[in-house]
Structures are given as C-alpha cells and as structure tokens.
Design a protein around this motif. Structure first.
Motif, PDB file in Angstrom:
ATOM      1  N   PRO A  61      18.123 -15.558  11.630  1.00 55.35           N
ATOM      2  CA  PRO A  61      18.673 -14.224  11.881  1.00 55.35           C
ATOM      3  C   PRO A  61      18.495 -13.216  10.558  1.00 55.35           C
ATOM      4  N   GLU A  78      15.653  -9.927  17.402  1.00 54.18           N
ATOM      5  CA  GLU A  78      16.997 -10.383  17.795  1.00 54.18           C
ATOM      6  C   GLU A  78      16.615 -11.801  18.771  1.00 54.18           C
ATOM      7  N   ARG A 135      18.904  -8.167   7.416  1.00 51.83           N
ATOM      8  CA  ARG A 135      19.065  -8.924   8.924  1.00 51.83           C
ATOM      9  C   ARG A 135      17.659  -8.753   9.538  1.00 51.83           C
ATOM     10  N   ASN A 136      17.382  -9.752  10.236  1.00 52.55           N
ATOM     11  CA  ASN A 136      16.041  -9.689  10.844  1.00 52.55           C
ATOM     12  C   ASN A 136      16.231  -9.013  12.158  1.00 52.55           C
TER      13      ASN A 136
END
Length: 347
Positions: free
Chosen positions: A21, A16, A12-13
């Motif tokens: 993502p 935010e 997950r990136n």
C-alpha cells in the motif's frame, strides 16, 4: 556513492489492487529509487518491497524526512535519516523464487531474524553416550546435517516425517520439517492434515517450523487469519503432534535433535518396562513388599502359562532372528514361535 542531499519520501500507492500500500522514494541517484512497500518502517519485522515504475506526479505524500546518509554497499542500501528515532535502516536486494525482491530492515528486525545466541554443544541429558542415529528421508531437499550435534545421519525412505529415530527396527519418533511457505501451502491445500494423521500413528511425533509464529501475521500472499485458524484447527484435531515454531533453521535443527533423543529414550524405557511385565498376574491383593530380585520368578506371556520371554528370545536367536538383548519381543517373533510349536504339536 556518497550522501545525497534530498528527502526520503513515503506516499500512498495509488494502485488500489496492489498488496503493497505504500510508495517509498530512496534518495539515491539522479532520480532516486522508487519501491512499493508493505509498511512505512521496519518496526516489528522485515518489510517486503518491490521495485515500482516511477514516482507519480500527484503522489499523496504522508511522510517527508531529511536524509543524512544514503549509500549503496554491494547488494544493500544504507539509509540514515535526520531524526532522533527510527533513523537507521537498510534495503537488501536479493532474489526469491527466481525474481528480484527487496527487504527493508532495521538493526532491531535484523537481530530478531538472527538472534544473538550460541547453540549448546553438550549431549542431551537423556539418551545413550554414543552419537544418536537419525534417519533422514531420502527425498528431503537441503537436509539438515546436524553438524553441531552428536548425530550420525542415515538416508532412508521414510513413510512419514523427514527425520526419525528407531528402536528395534521400528520408527518410534519422527519430525516433519516445514519452512513458513511450505507450512502455508500444505495448510491451505489440506496436505498437512493428512500428514498429521500419519504422524499421530507413531509413539512420538512433531512438526517444526523454521520461522517465528508472528511471521504468519505479516504474510502478503495468504490471509494471515486463515493461516492462523488452520494451524489452530490442526493442533486441536491432533493434540499428540505439536506444531513448534522454532524461529530459525538452526534452532529448528537443535530442537529436533533434542526431541528425537528424548523421545527415543522414553520409548526405550517404556519398551523395557513392557517387556519385563508383559504378562501380569490376575488382579488380587497387592503384596506388602516386592520379592527380592534374585528370587523373583520369570514372567510368562499370559497368566495361564506358556513360554517366558527369555525362552522365546533364546529360541529366536537360534533361528536367526535379529532380537535385542532385552525388552519386548516383536510380534513377528511371537508369531514365529507359535507357528513352529503349533506345527510340532500337530505332528
């Protein structure tokens, strides 16, 4: 560069605020190549990607797959994973709007983007045997050449549309061409609504998009729902001007060619019919059978009498007007006739 004995990682990136993502680590080179991605695999379409600075030490890994092959071939990276399904894909490095971008695709999505079809070379079922003359707006950038169709293109300034055909010097059908990016921009700015209003003022018109409708729902620079609603609202407001999603540039060109040929044919038939019956007799009983063509009287311009179309056509030719051999006469020809004969009666 050969195979690299390392795992293919998806995480997950942590950013935010990013519209991409996921992080993907491609096992190529000593430290691998890290990119940000819109999805975890190209299942329904190409996945838009962009280079990332580095792989974070505390990455939240959501997928780890052993790699069988990872090689660089020119501007692409070939990847084969050690699993039964979703194992072959390709990263294509290219440029868009002057900046480097990466598209992640599989054999399935590449085929969807370039459908394996052969365009027909036959002439349209309706229309003239000669090549169709298509007017191309002189401001059109990278205009279609219709190299696979029986078309003669003529550059012309068009008040509306990018491609058009004429009958008796008047535009009777036009097509507005859009890329997906241009469609989205014109929808969100409101320009397309004005263009549709102008297009609805000619007998036949359409907007053709060089992309699939499904691509709207993978947009990253605009909200897909907003774009889809705008398309629906425009179509509901101007139902006489369809918005056609033609999948590719070649298919959009083919559709436009056949639409313009069919539209010109239909308008020509309507014009001929109107010219033959442009002065109807007063309402009354319908005869049991039409008169033989040889004994049928000339139709006049109005029920109370006046010049017939053939007489006005002959007069217009003698005055130097450019008129067709058949069909309805243009309003300016009738106006010139009225003015000339009114002056003659006044003297």
């Amino acid at each position: 560069m050969g195979a690299v004995p390392d795992d293919f990682l998806i995480a997950r990136n942590p950013d935010e605020e990013s519209t991409l993502p996921f992080l993907v680590r491609i096992p190529l080179g000593p430290n691998g190549i890290v990119i940000k991605a819109k999805d975890t695999w190209p299942r329904t379409g190409k996945v838009y990607c962009h280079r990332a600075e580095a792989w974070p030490d505390d990455a939240e890994i959501i997928e780890r797959v052993p790699t069988r092959v990872c090689t660089s071939r020119g501007a692409s990276i070939e990847l084969v994973l050690d699993r039964g399904k979703e194992n072959r894909s390709q990263f294509v490095l290219t440029r868009a709007k002057g900046r480097p971008v990466i598209f992640w695709q599989s054999a399935r999505t590449a085929k969807q983007a370039r459908p394996n079809i052969r365009l027909p070379t036959a002439r349209p079922a309706v229309g003239e045997p000669a090549d169709l003359e298509v007017l191309v707006d002189s401001h059109e950038r990278y205009a279609w050449r219709f190299s696979h169709q029986q078309v003669v293109t003529t550059p012309r300034h068009l008040a509306v549309g990018d491609y058009a055909v004429e009958v008796d010097g008047s535009v009777v059908a036009a097509v507005e061409r859009k890329s997906l990016e241009d469609l989205v921009s014109s929808l969100l700015s409101g320009k397309l609504r004005y263009a549709l209003a102008e297009l609805s003022g000619i007998p036949r018109a359409a907007v053709v998009v060089e992309e699939r409708y499904s691509r709207i729902f993978s947009l990253t620079y605009a909200r897909p729902a907003v774009v889809a609603d705008a398309v629906a609202e425009c179509q509901a407001r101007h139902p006489s001007v369809p918005i056609i999603f033609a999948e590719t540039r070649a298919l959009a060109q083919e559709w436009t060619f056949r639409f313009l040929a069919a539209a010109r044919h239909e308008v020509t038939l309507e014009s001929a019919a109107t010219g033959e019956f442009d002065a109807l007799t007063p309402a009354g009983p319908v005869p049991a059978a039409p008169e033989p063509k040889a004994s049928r009287k000339k139709r006049t311009r109005d029920p109370d009498g006046g010049p017939d179309t053939a007489s006005v056509r002959a007069w217009a030719v003698g005055q130097g007007f450019d008129v067709a051999d058949r069909g309805r006469l243009r309003p300016e020809v009738w106006a010139a006739w009225d003015a000339a004969h009114h002056d003659a009666q006044a003297t």
